[in-house]
Write an enzyme that holds these catalytic residues in place. Structure first.
Site, short mmCIF file in Angstrom:
data_model
loop_
_atom_site.label_atom_id
_atom_site.label_comp_id
_atom_site.label_asym_id
_atom_site.label_seq_id
_atom_site.Cartn_x
_atom_site.Cartn_y
_atom_site.Cartn_z
N ASP A 105 -17.12 -33.26 137.89
CA ASP A 105 -16.07 -33.66 138.81
C ASP A 105 -16.73 -34.64 139.77
OD1 ASP A 105 -13.23 -33.34 139.31
OD2 ASP A 105 -13.85 -32.72 141.31
N PHE A 163 -16.11 -48.58 135.34
CA PHE A 163 -14.71 -48.16 135.38
C PHE A 163 -14.42 -47.65 136.78
CE2 PHE A 163 -17.24 -44.51 134.23
CZ PHE A 163 -16.66 -43.42 134.86
#
Length: 197
Positions: free
Chosen positions: A66, A153
């Site tokens: 995460d 990204f």
């Protein structure tokens, strides 16, 4: 080892990070499992939920990540909401474009442009593992006033890496995998595994 992610950028980075090791890493999509819910307000809680979910549905050890971008001037936002900062409509590329535009708009009235990426990795041996292995990495930089570069990204085109004087999106994949928040967390994870913890 099941990688609890469907993010193609993360999958590419983890494939490179795991390349030197003789561990077969399989994305959760290979098991046709739904993504885990991420209702928590901390990276560690979301990472743990994703790892347990993937281990439970696959019956294998699972690694989750995460991660997100934290901007002090915005009270830590986008934080755990980084992937959906500007909403969850559309594909990943269109969300990235909207997220970057929102970040620039929110920062327009702030002079403090410091930011850091956070990555929390959680490895569970099985779904009910009472002692998950947790590793965290941070990568500090600043937010540019306009995107630069076409690699990476997410927020990479806006994330200035001071030591390299370029955006994260201008780094080669190899260079990014040597210094990023994910690389730093991964190095700590490997260190703990080698120590037998």
């Amino acid at each position: 080892l099941v990688l609890a992610s469907n993010n193609p950028g993360k999958l590419r980075e983890f494939a490179a990070l795991f390349a030197p090791f003789s561990i077969e890493v399989v994305p959760q999509s290979a098991f046709d499992m739904p993504e885990a819910e991420e209702p928590h307000c901390t990276f560690i809680e979301n990472a743990l939920a994703k790892a347990r979910h993937a281990a439970r549905l696959s019956g294998l050890p699972a690694l989750s990540d995460d991660s997100g971008l934290c901007v002090p001037a915005l009270g830590g936002e986008p934080g755990v909401h980084s992937a959906y900062y500007a909403g969850n409509e559309g594909d990943r590329d269109s969300r990235d474009t909207r997220n970057n535009a929102k970040l620039l708009a929110e920062l327009a009235r702030h002079s403090d442009r410091r930011a850091h990426y956070v990555c929390v990795l959680v490895l569970v041996r099985h779904a009910e593992d009472p002692q998950p292995i947790v590793a965290e990495g941070e990568w500090h930089g600043e937010i540019l006033t306009a995107p630069r570069g076409c690699g990476g990204f997410g927020y990479d085109p806006l994330f200035l890496v001071p030591s390299e004087n370029c955006s994260s999106a201008e780094l080669t994949a190899e260079a990014k995998n040597g210094i990023s928040h994910r690389a730093r967390a991964f190095a700590k994870l490997v260190e703990r595994l080698r120590a037998g913890i």
